[in-house]
Design an enzyme around this catalytic site. Structure first.
Site, PDB file in Angstrom:
ATOM      1  N   CYS A  11       0.575  10.577 140.765  1.00 35.47           N
ATOM      2  CA  CYS A  11       0.120  10.066 142.073  1.00 35.47           C
ATOM      3  C   CYS A  11       0.199   8.540 142.036  1.00 35.47           C
ATOM      4  O   CYS A  11       0.929   7.987 141.206  1.00 35.47           O
ATOM      5  CB  CYS A  11      -1.285  10.578 142.402  1.00 35.47           C
ATOM      6  SG  CYS A  11      -2.566  10.096 141.230  1.00 35.47           S
ATOM      7  N   ASN A  14      -3.437   7.441 139.576  1.00 36.56           N
ATOM      8  CA  ASN A  14      -3.767   8.313 138.421  1.00 36.56           C
ATOM      9  C   ASN A  14      -5.278   8.353 138.160  1.00 36.56           C
ATOM     10  O   ASN A  14      -5.724   8.386 137.014  1.00 36.56           O
ATOM     11  CB  ASN A  14      -3.005   7.859 137.154  1.00 36.56           C
ATOM     12  CG  ASN A  14      -3.111   8.844 135.982  1.00 36.56           C
ATOM     13  OD1 ASN A  14      -3.104   8.432 134.835  1.00 36.56           O
ATOM     14  ND2 ASN A  14      -3.210  10.127 136.247  1.00 36.56           N
ATOM     15  N   CYS A  16      -7.347   9.989 141.087  1.00 35.74           N
ATOM     16  CA  CYS A  16      -7.868  11.019 142.003  1.00 35.74           C
ATOM     17  C   CYS A  16      -7.073  12.323 141.925  1.00 35.74           C
ATOM     18  O   CYS A  16      -7.575  13.338 141.457  1.00 35.74           O
ATOM     19  CB  CYS A  16      -7.856  10.524 143.446  1.00 35.74           C
ATOM     20  SG  CYS A  16      -8.883   9.072 143.743  1.00 35.74           S
ATOM     21  N   ARG A  17      -5.831  12.308 142.410  1.00 36.86           N
ATOM     22  CA  ARG A  17      -5.087  13.555 142.578  1.00 36.86           C
ATOM     23  C   ARG A  17      -4.421  14.063 141.303  1.00 36.86           C
ATOM     24  O   ARG A  17      -4.553  15.242 140.960  1.00 36.86           O
ATOM     25  CB  ARG A  17      -4.020  13.375 143.675  1.00 36.86           C
ATOM     26  CG  ARG A  17      -4.602  13.188 145.053  1.00 36.86           C
ATOM     27  CD  ARG A  17      -3.560  12.677 146.040  1.00 36.86           C
ATOM     28  NE  ARG A  17      -3.155  11.306 145.726  1.00 36.86           N
ATOM     29  CZ  ARG A  17      -2.206  10.634 146.344  1.00 36.86           C
ATOM     30  NH1 ARG A  17      -1.527  11.227 147.321  1.00 36.86           N
ATOM     31  NH2 ARG A  17      -1.922   9.392 146.007  1.00 36.86           N
ATOM     32  N   SER A  18      -3.669  13.189 140.615  1.00 34.60           N
ATOM     33  CA  SER A  18      -2.906  13.723 139.467  1.00 34.60           C
ATOM     34  C   SER A  18      -3.782  14.138 138.277  1.00 34.60           C
ATOM     35  O   SER A  18      -3.461  15.145 137.622  1.00 34.60           O
ATOM     36  CB  SER A  18      -1.782  12.763 139.043  1.00 34.60           C
ATOM     37  OG  SER A  18      -2.277  11.523 138.624  1.00 34.60           O
ATOM     38  N   ASP A 128      -3.826  11.366 150.228  1.00 32.88           N
ATOM     39  CA  ASP A 128      -4.525  10.435 149.352  1.00 32.88           C
ATOM     40  C   ASP A 128      -5.990  10.356 149.796  1.00 32.88           C
ATOM     41  O   ASP A 128      -6.272   9.913 150.905  1.00 32.88           O
ATOM     42  CB  ASP A 128      -3.831   9.068 149.474  1.00 32.88           C
ATOM     43  CG  ASP A 128      -4.460   8.014 148.592  1.00 32.88           C
ATOM     44  OD1 ASP A 128      -5.543   8.271 148.027  1.00 32.88           O
ATOM     45  OD2 ASP A 128      -3.867   6.933 148.468  1.00 32.88           O
TER      46      ASP A 128
HETATM   47  P1  4NP Z   1      -4.675   8.636 143.532  1.00 30.45           P
HETATM   48  O1  4NP Z   1      -5.650   7.872 144.551  1.00 30.45           O
HETATM   49  O2  4NP Z   1      -3.297   8.077 143.760  1.00 30.45           O
HETATM   50  O3  4NP Z   1      -4.790  10.057 143.938  1.00 30.45           O
HETATM   51  O4  4NP Z   1      -5.215   8.352 142.144  1.00 30.45           O
HETATM   52  C1  4NP Z   1      -5.667   6.483 144.698  1.00 30.45           C
HETATM   53  C2  4NP Z   1      -6.368   5.720 143.803  1.00 30.45           C
HETATM   54  C3  4NP Z   1      -6.435   4.354 143.976  1.00 30.45           C
HETATM   55  C4  4NP Z   1      -5.784   3.758 145.046  1.00 30.45           C
HETATM   56  C5  4NP Z   1      -5.075   4.543 145.949  1.00 30.45           C
HETATM   57  C6  4NP Z   1      -5.007   5.902 145.764  1.00 30.45           C
HETATM   58  N1  4NP Z   1      -5.874   2.360 145.241  1.00 30.45           N
HETATM   59  O5  4NP Z   1      -5.288   1.855 146.222  1.00 30.45           O
HETATM   60  O6  4NP Z   1      -6.493   1.660 144.441  1.00 30.45           O
END
Ligand code: 4NP
Length: 160
Positions: A11, A14, A16-18, A128
């Site tokens: 993602c 790294n 939240c989702r992955s 997201d």
């Molecule tokens: P992820 O979520 O891609 O599912 O881990 C996010 C985590 C952090 C951010 C965006 C999405 N950020 O902009 O910091």
């Protein structure tokens, strides 16, 4: 024939989702008694949260469903596209970044988006949840659970 199938979930951050997809896939493989057939990891296309643990909201949502999410954020590197069998993106933006890396190393990894396996997909991306509320994390968890079950079915059935 004891070679393990290597799967990398990717993602943006790294956190939240992955890491959730990594934990859910591993949990389901363990439930089915096939954990030793897979090597599973996750990474982000950005280094925004390098070294950070998974987001507390992802961890808590998963814990309520009996899944433990752990790890430390790392950025995806060119080598990943050469060493993993499957690199599975959460959304189109991740996929496009991975595609660029893939072309640089002429990687052997197969690139996919996780929702290709979601039998109830109403959109191609795992949304997201980072800037939203807790509800978003429940939705993401539902999607990831459905898709990981189906991905595992396909891998075990030789269809992926
Ligand atoms: P992820 O979520 O891609 O599912 O881990 C996010 C985590 C952090 C951010 C965006 C999405 N950020 O902009 O910091």
């Amino acid at each position: 024939m004891s070679e393990r199938t290597r799967i990398l979930f990717v993602c943006l951050g790294n956190i939240c989702r992955s890491p959730l997809a990594e934990a859910v896939f591993r949990d389901r493989a363990r439930e089915r008694g096939v954990a030793d057939r897979f090597e599973v990891d996750s990474a982000g296309t950005s280094g925004y949260h390098r070294g950070a643990p998974p987001d507390r909201r992802s961890v808590q949502t998963a814990a309520r469903r009996g899944v433990e999410v752990t790890g430390a954020s790392r950025i995806v590197v060119e080598e990943d596209l050469a060493t993993f069998d499957y690199v599975i993106a959460m959304d189109a933006e991740n996929l496009s970044e991975l595609d660029a890396l893939h072309r640089q190393v002429e990687g052997r990894a197969r690139l996919h988006r996780l929702r290709e396996w979601d039998p109830e997909a109403d959109a191609p991306d795992v949304p997201d949840p980072y800037f939203g509320g807790d509800r978003g994390f429940d939705d993401v968890h539902d999607i990831v659970e459905r898709a990981c079950e189906a991905l595992l079915d396909d891998l075990l059935g030789g269809r992926a």
